[in-house]
Design an enzyme around this catalytic site. Structure first.
Site, PDB file in Angstrom:
ATOM      1  N   GLY B   8      19.389   9.501 -10.755  1.00 37.61           N
ATOM      2  CA  GLY B   8      18.543  10.674 -10.539  1.00 37.61           C
ATOM      3  C   GLY B   8      19.009  11.869 -11.343  1.00 37.61           C
ATOM      4  CE  LYS B 203      22.246  19.485   5.699  1.00 32.28           C
ATOM      5  NZ  LYS B 203      21.652  20.815   5.398  1.00 32.28           N
TER       6      LYS B 203
END
Lengths: 432, 432
Positions: B8, B203
């Protein structure tokens, strides 16, 4: 089993022992091997016995530790230069890894120790020497290592931060709060190393060496303490939107020159470090990729310091288990120049007593103007018997120009006294 | 030479390339070896060409990367579950080390990836997946590893922190500020993952797994977003000495049960996280030895994220050079239970509309009293057409009792509407 020897069973040494006694299960699981204290070097055997350290582990003879093949890691917690330095050098020579919390030693003898450790291919770790329990040395060497660090600013001394916090919260004067801090055990009976800035200077020397890959020693650090700060300065700072903190500051400029200094500073109330109060420490840094980072926590104390010492022990233990010691060495491969404080550019707060009559402000402004010092803010306070208190904040100017201005002003009859001059810091943050 | 492949070339991938282009000299010196980007997997070749990546380095075929013996580290920056997961698993299978910023993937597929990395003796690092540029994953695994972590509290989503900060600073309402944040690019056109708390939940699942050595997945996290927060709630919070933040909270209780939740919370103005504003993130944790620690910085953005990704690359490169990969693995060796939100004990803010006549407060107080909910603070605001706004803060109570009280209150004619219920956090800090 990874064998550890402690040199010293004082406050931090006892903390390390207590921490292992409490958390050995979790520590051993996290490493995959057990950490065992094999020897403790301590003359005062009672100190160790209180911690249930067996008599046969206590020794007064460093040679016993150096000769013990089962001891892989020596943790130096004696403090000061000697015999700590000799013991560390002897341990390294025998291929033992060393952990220390001794900032005095690193700031002075760092080079010799790093060179020896490198030569022997062993680890020398010192997280606890700066900012107590706060993880900063290792994160700078690893997590942030892709960054060019542009500045490091620390509140690195808990005693002075406590004193300034109390002065600010309670409007009291320095001597009164110092005396109270001494009674509470937050300040030493001889408070000089703290209040005159030396302790913070040692720590910023260590941090700037890591940040800029160039050895910075205690002698390189420009140091001013907090004895000159009065309740009045703190009050004016508040009125103008600032707090006063003892800051340890290190920056590298575009010519690769390092400025490194410890002094009280006006810090904008909106700065992330403005809220770091009492005995807490913080390290704020700016990296070219990461931007602003701040690590906050307890900069001293038995268990926070033991936490940092043990973090280093764990890292070294993992290196031992993977035969990868000396993975991260000293990175002082550069030899950058240190900037003289007179070359500094910055903003300044000036408090002075001047005659309270027409034309005085114009006269003072003219002196600054003639010396290329441009004034940003003027605050004049009620006069007493013909004298007024004048508070000025400059724009960004060269320190040498400011000093020249002050020399001229001191010779003028309209100036009674220059009460204080304090640098501003953190006014140029780029925040979106 | 350590060969790296990027999967990417989007925002973060471009950041990693730019960072290496800018700082390769300093990075290579710190490691003692050069890092070289050998391949970039990207369909949109123009993206890479803009960064002066040579055409022959760009590929659309993952197999080319997997087959390349010179590529030691694969950096996955595609995002999402597939094909990222398959690519990572294939890279691990070929003995390549992997770095990712992909929180979605870790929070869902973490176990499979960790198991595979362990089996193959390779590194899997993910610092950038939590709190962007802030060093927190590695410090928890190393510097703080001697601690039993008792709680982790994070401001882990920049978009919601920006929205709440603006609402607080400008007294504006949620929808208005959200629309502005979308225009400025701080919020997505579909803002759900941010404002409904899912991003922060992923997270905190990752952080709590590390903190408590037990796998916590997204499904374990109780989640409430910030859509219900109004300008009025923020105003009352201020009056009472609090700020409102979207907090991600993980704690382990004395029965080794984990509570893990994301919701808006009242945080005392004096809490170190209360000053974390705009797009900044922070992770605050409490360890049994270190006490309070907070790491603050940018939780997102191209270069902060690239900084964290590169910190991992550097760590892995050192491991490669010292043949010590898999030094630090996943530490989820425990299997701790997750606490149901109803078992929670805490303090609560309640805002409701009630009839403005004698006896009403007594009636409401009786309902709370009957359900073991004790009230600490009452604030009654000016009435409108016979109705008053009543603001209550409870003492520490069980959530189930609070919910029972609210059910009863909703059935009373004297209660017009229960406008909002918000938990308090950080009120029980021990600070000297």
């Amino acid at each position: 089993m990874i064998g550890v020897a402690l040199l010293g069973c004082g406050t931090v040494g006892s903390g390390v022992i207590k921490l292992l006694q409490k958390n050995s299960e979790i520590i051993d699981k996290r490493i995959g091997e057990s950490i065992v204290i094999k020897k403790v070097l301590e003359r005062d055997t009672e100190k160790c016995q209180l911690l249930e350290i067996k008599d046969e582990l206590i020794t007064q003879d460093i040679q016993e530790i150096l000769d013990d093949q089962d001891i892989a890691i020596v943790v130096e917690l004696i403090g000061g230069i000697e015999p700590a330095f000799s013991y560390i050098m002897a341990a390294l020579a025998r291929g033992k890894h060393v952990v220390t919390a001794n900032k005095d030693l690193i700031a002075i003898k760092g080079k010799d120790i790093f060179d020896r450790a490198k030569e022997k291919g062993v680890d020398f770790y010192f997280e606890a020497s700066v900012a107590g329990g706060i993880p900063i040395v290792y994160p700078m060497k690893q997590s942030l290592a892709a960054n060019q660090i542009q500045e490091v600013i620390g509140i690195l001394n808990g005693t002075t931060n406590y004193i300034l916090s109390k002065m600010s919260q309670e409007g009291r004067d320095f001597n009164e709060v110092l005396a109270e801090a001494q009674q509470l055990g937050y300040a030493e009976s001889d408070p000089s190393a703290d209040v005159d800035g030396l302790d913070a200077a040692r720590k910023i020397a260590i941090l700037s060496s890591i940040a800029f890959n160039s050895r910075v020693t205690l002698d390189d650090v420009y140091v001013e303490g907090i004895r000159s700060i009065t309740a009045a300065d703190i009050q004016y700072a508040k009125e103008l939107g600032y707090v006063i903190k003892l800051l340890a500051i290190a920056k590298e400029n575009s010519q690769q020159k390092i400025e490194v200094r410890v002094h009280p500073a006006f810090l904008p109330k909106t700065h992330p470090m403005a809220g770091v109060n009492d005995v807490f420490n913080a390290v704020f840094l700016h990296g070219d990729a990461v931007g602003e980072i701040m690590h906050y926590g307890r900069g001293a104390g038995q268990m926070p310091t033991a936490s940092a010492v043990f973090g280093d022990i764990i890292e070294i233990a993992r290196n031992i288990l993977h035969h990868s010691n000396a993975r991260i060495g000293c990175s002082c491969y550069e030899n950058k120049a240190i900037m003289d404080i007179k070359e500094l550019e910055g903003e300044y707060y000036i408090r002075m007593i001047v005659e309270d009559r027409p034309g005085v402000l114009a006269g003072i402004a003219a002196v600054f103007g003639n010396n290329n010092v441009s004034i940003a803010t003027v605050l004049q306070k009620t006069s007493k018997q013909g004298w007024a208190e004048l508070i000025l904040i400059t724009h960004r100017v060269r320190e040498i120009h400011l000093r020249d201005s002050l020399t001229v002003l001191k010779g003028l009859s309209i100036v009674g006294e220059i009460k204080n001059v304090i640098r501003l810091e953190g006014t140029d943050r780029e925040v979106d």
